[in-house]
Design a protein around this motif. Structure first.
Motif, PDB file in Angstrom:
ATOM      1  N   SER A 287       0.856  -1.185   0.000  1.00  0.00           N
ATOM      2  CA  SER A 287       0.000   0.000   0.000  1.00  0.00           C
ATOM      3  C   SER A 287       0.895   1.240   0.000  1.00  0.00           C
ATOM      4  O   SER A 287       2.096   1.169   0.288  1.00  0.00           O
ATOM      5  N   TYR A 288       0.288   2.367  -0.322  1.00  0.00           N
ATOM      6  CA  TYR A 288       1.028   3.627  -0.247  1.00  0.00           C
ATOM      7  C   TYR A 288       1.536   3.824   1.184  1.00  0.00           C
ATOM      8  O   TYR A 288       2.639   4.316   1.398  1.00  0.00           O
ATOM      9  N   GLN A 289       0.731   3.407   2.164  1.00  0.00           N
ATOM     10  CA  GLN A 289       1.140   3.509   3.565  1.00  0.00           C
ATOM     11  C   GLN A 289       2.356   2.627   3.841  1.00  0.00           C
ATOM     12  O   GLN A 289       3.266   3.025   4.564  1.00  0.00           O
ATOM     13  N   ASP A 290       2.397   1.426   3.261  1.00  0.00           N
ATOM     14  CA  ASP A 290       3.550   0.545   3.429  1.00  0.00           C
ATOM     15  C   ASP A 290       4.826   1.221   2.920  1.00  0.00           C
ATOM     16  O   ASP A 290       5.875   1.148   3.556  1.00  0.00           O
ATOM     17  N   VAL A 291       4.728   1.869   1.759  1.00  0.00           N
ATOM     18  CA  VAL A 291       5.895   2.557   1.193  1.00  0.00           C
ATOM     19  C   VAL A 291       6.307   3.708   2.110  1.00  0.00           C
ATOM     20  O   VAL A 291       7.498   3.883   2.414  1.00  0.00           O
ATOM     21  N   ALA A 292       5.330   4.482   2.581  1.00  0.00           N
ATOM     22  CA  ALA A 292       5.615   5.600   3.486  1.00  0.00           C
ATOM     23  C   ALA A 292       6.299   5.101   4.759  1.00  0.00           C
ATOM     24  O   ALA A 292       7.279   5.702   5.223  1.00  0.00           O
ATOM     25  N   ASN A 293       5.811   4.009   5.309  1.00  0.00           N
ATOM     26  CA  ASN A 293       6.436   3.448   6.514  1.00  0.00           C
ATOM     27  C   ASN A 293       7.844   2.966   6.220  1.00  0.00           C
ATOM     28  O   ASN A 293       8.754   3.145   7.039  1.00  0.00           O
ATOM     29  N   HIS A 294       8.042   2.360   5.060  1.00  0.00           N
ATOM     30  CA  HIS A 294       9.356   1.825   4.691  1.00  0.00           C
ATOM     31  C   HIS A 294      10.418   2.927   4.622  1.00  0.00           C
ATOM     32  O   HIS A 294      11.560   2.709   5.004  1.00  0.00           O
TER      33      HIS A 294
ATOM     34  N   GLU B  94      10.266   5.596   6.323  1.00  0.00           N
ATOM     35  CA  GLU B  94      10.180   6.256   7.623  1.00  0.00           C
ATOM     36  C   GLU B  94       9.573   7.651   7.532  1.00  0.00           C
ATOM     37  O   GLU B  94       9.991   8.596   8.205  1.00  0.00           O
ATOM     38  N   LYS B  95       8.559   7.763   6.676  1.00  0.00           N
ATOM     39  CA  LYS B  95       7.778   8.995   6.527  1.00  0.00           C
ATOM     40  C   LYS B  95       6.303   8.611   6.544  1.00  0.00           C
ATOM     41  O   LYS B  95       5.596   8.727   5.546  1.00  0.00           O
ATOM     42  N   PRO B  96       5.795   8.113   7.688  1.00  0.00           N
ATOM     43  CA  PRO B  96       4.448   7.542   7.727  1.00  0.00           C
ATOM     44  C   PRO B  96       3.319   8.501   7.354  1.00  0.00           C
ATOM     45  O   PRO B  96       2.237   8.057   6.999  1.00  0.00           O
ATOM     46  N   LYS B  97       3.555   9.798   7.405  1.00  0.00           N
ATOM     47  CA  LYS B  97       2.497  10.756   7.056  1.00  0.00           C
ATOM     48  C   LYS B  97       2.604  11.235   5.608  1.00  0.00           C
ATOM     49  O   LYS B  97       1.847  12.092   5.189  1.00  0.00           O
ATOM     50  N   ALA B  98       3.523  10.664   4.846  1.00  0.00           N
ATOM     51  CA  ALA B  98       3.787  11.140   3.481  1.00  0.00           C
ATOM     52  C   ALA B  98       3.048  10.338   2.410  1.00  0.00           C
ATOM     53  O   ALA B  98       3.514  10.251   1.280  1.00  0.00           O
ATOM     54  N   VAL B  99       1.901   9.788   2.748  1.00  0.00           N
ATOM     55  CA  VAL B  99       1.187   8.915   1.816  1.00  0.00           C
ATOM     56  C   VAL B  99       0.853   9.635   0.511  1.00  0.00           C
ATOM     57  O   VAL B  99       1.076   9.094  -0.575  1.00  0.00           O
ATOM     58  N   ARG B 100       0.372  10.858   0.596  1.00  0.00           N
ATOM     59  CA  ARG B 100       0.034  11.601  -0.633  1.00  0.00           C
ATOM     60  C   ARG B 100       1.289  11.918  -1.442  1.00  0.00           C
ATOM     61  O   ARG B 100       1.267  11.865  -2.669  1.00  0.00           O
ATOM     62  N   ALA B 101       2.358  12.244  -0.756  1.00  0.00           N
ATOM     63  CA  ALA B 101       3.624  12.521  -1.450  1.00  0.00           C
ATOM     64  C   ALA B 101       4.146  11.256  -2.136  1.00  0.00           C
ATOM     65  O   ALA B 101       4.740  11.333  -3.216  1.00  0.00           O
ATOM     66  N   ILE B 102       3.897  10.104  -1.515  1.00  0.00           N
ATOM     67  CA  ILE B 102       4.275   8.831  -2.143  1.00  0.00           C
ATOM     68  C   ILE B 102       3.497   8.688  -3.454  1.00  0.00           C
ATOM     69  O   ILE B 102       4.051   8.304  -4.488  1.00  0.00           O
ATOM     70  N   GLY B 103       2.211   9.007  -3.412  1.00  0.00           N
ATOM     71  CA  GLY B 103       1.384   8.943  -4.614  1.00  0.00           C
ATOM     72  C   GLY B 103       1.910   9.865  -5.703  1.00  0.00           C
ATOM     73  O   GLY B 103       1.951   9.484  -6.876  1.00  0.00           O
ATOM     74  N   GLN B 104       2.334  11.051  -5.330  1.00  0.00           N
ATOM     75  CA  GLN B 104       2.877  11.990  -6.322  1.00  0.00           C
ATOM     76  C   GLN B 104       4.205  11.495  -6.892  1.00  0.00           C
ATOM     77  O   GLN B 104       4.471  11.641  -8.089  1.00  0.00           O
ATOM     78  N   ALA B 105       5.045  10.910  -6.053  1.00  0.00           N
ATOM     79  CA  ALA B 105       6.317  10.350  -6.539  1.00  0.00           C
ATOM     80  C   ALA B 105       6.037   9.193  -7.498  1.00  0.00           C
ATOM     81  O   ALA B 105       6.692   9.063  -8.535  1.00  0.00           O
TER      82      ALA B 105
END
Length: 165
Positions: A97-104, A106-117
Motif C-alpha cells: 500500500s502507499y502507507q507501506d511505502v511511506a512506513n518503509h 520512515e515517513k508515515p504521514k507522506a502517503v500523498r507525497a508517495i502517490g505523487q512520486a
C-alpha cells in the motif's frame, strides 16, 4: 541527445528512451512522447541498450523475467529517489500500500507525497510503481487513469488486489 524506440506490448505501445547509454524514460502515450520531443533532442533509433530493454520487457510480458537488469538514469528530488528505490525493492508478485511505502522510508504521514512520486516515476514497469495499491487492496491511479494497465501487470505477476466494481 535522447534515442527512443517503440515496443508493442500487451498493454499498448511503450515509448522507451535512452540518454547517455542509460534508460531514462518509458511513456505509455504518444502524446507524452511528443511533448517530451518538443523540449529535447530526440531521435528514433534502436541502440544496443534499447534493444536489450525491449528484450527484457518482452521476457517480462511472457512471464520469463521478474526483475530488470538495465543501467538507469533517473532524475528526481531526493524524496522521489527514495520512493523509487523502495519501489524497486517490492518483490515481483507482491503489492504494497502507499502507507507501506511511506512506513518503509520512515515517513508515515507522506502517503500523498508517495502517490505523487509514483505518478512521476519515469520508468514504469522497470521501477514497479504498479505494485503499489490502496490500503483496501484496490487499484488506485496508474499512469493517470490507466488502472487497466495496472490490473494487467498485477494479474501477469499473480499479485493480490481487489478488482474495482
Amino acid at each position: 541527445m535522447f534515442s527512443y524506440c517503440i515496443l508493442n506490448a500487451p498493454i499498448g505501445s511503450l515509448y522507451i528512451l535512452e540518454e547517455e547509454e542509460k534508460l531514462s524514460q518509458i511513456f505509455f502515450d504518444i502524446h507524452e512522447l511528443n511533448r517530451f520531443c518538443k523540449k529535447k533532442d530526440v531521435h528514433q533509433v534502436e541502440t544496443p541498450l534499447l534493444k536489450e530493454t525491449m528484450n527484457q520487457l518482452r521476457e517480462y510480458f511472457e512471464g520469463k523475467r521478474t526483475q530488470f537488469d538495465l543501467p538507469l538514469k533517473i532524475e528526481g528530488t531526493s524524496f522521489q529517489q527514495r520512493v523509487w528505490n523502495t519501489l524497486k525493492s517490492i518483490p515481483y508478485g507482491e503489492t504494497w500500500s502507499y502507507q507501506d511505502v511511506a512506513n518503509h522510508i520512515e515517513k508515515p504521514k507522506a502517503v500523498r507525497a508517495i502517490g505523487q512520486a509514483n505518478k512521476r516515476n519515469p520508468l514504469p514497469i522497470v521501477i514497479p510503481c504498479h505494485r503499489v495499491i490502496g490500503k483496501n487492496h484496490q487499484l488506485v491511479g496508474y499512469a493517470g487513469n490507466q488502472t487497466d494497465k495496472k490490473a494487467y501487470l498485477l494479474t501477469l505477476e499473480q499479485a493480490p488486489f481487489k478488482k474495482s466494481m
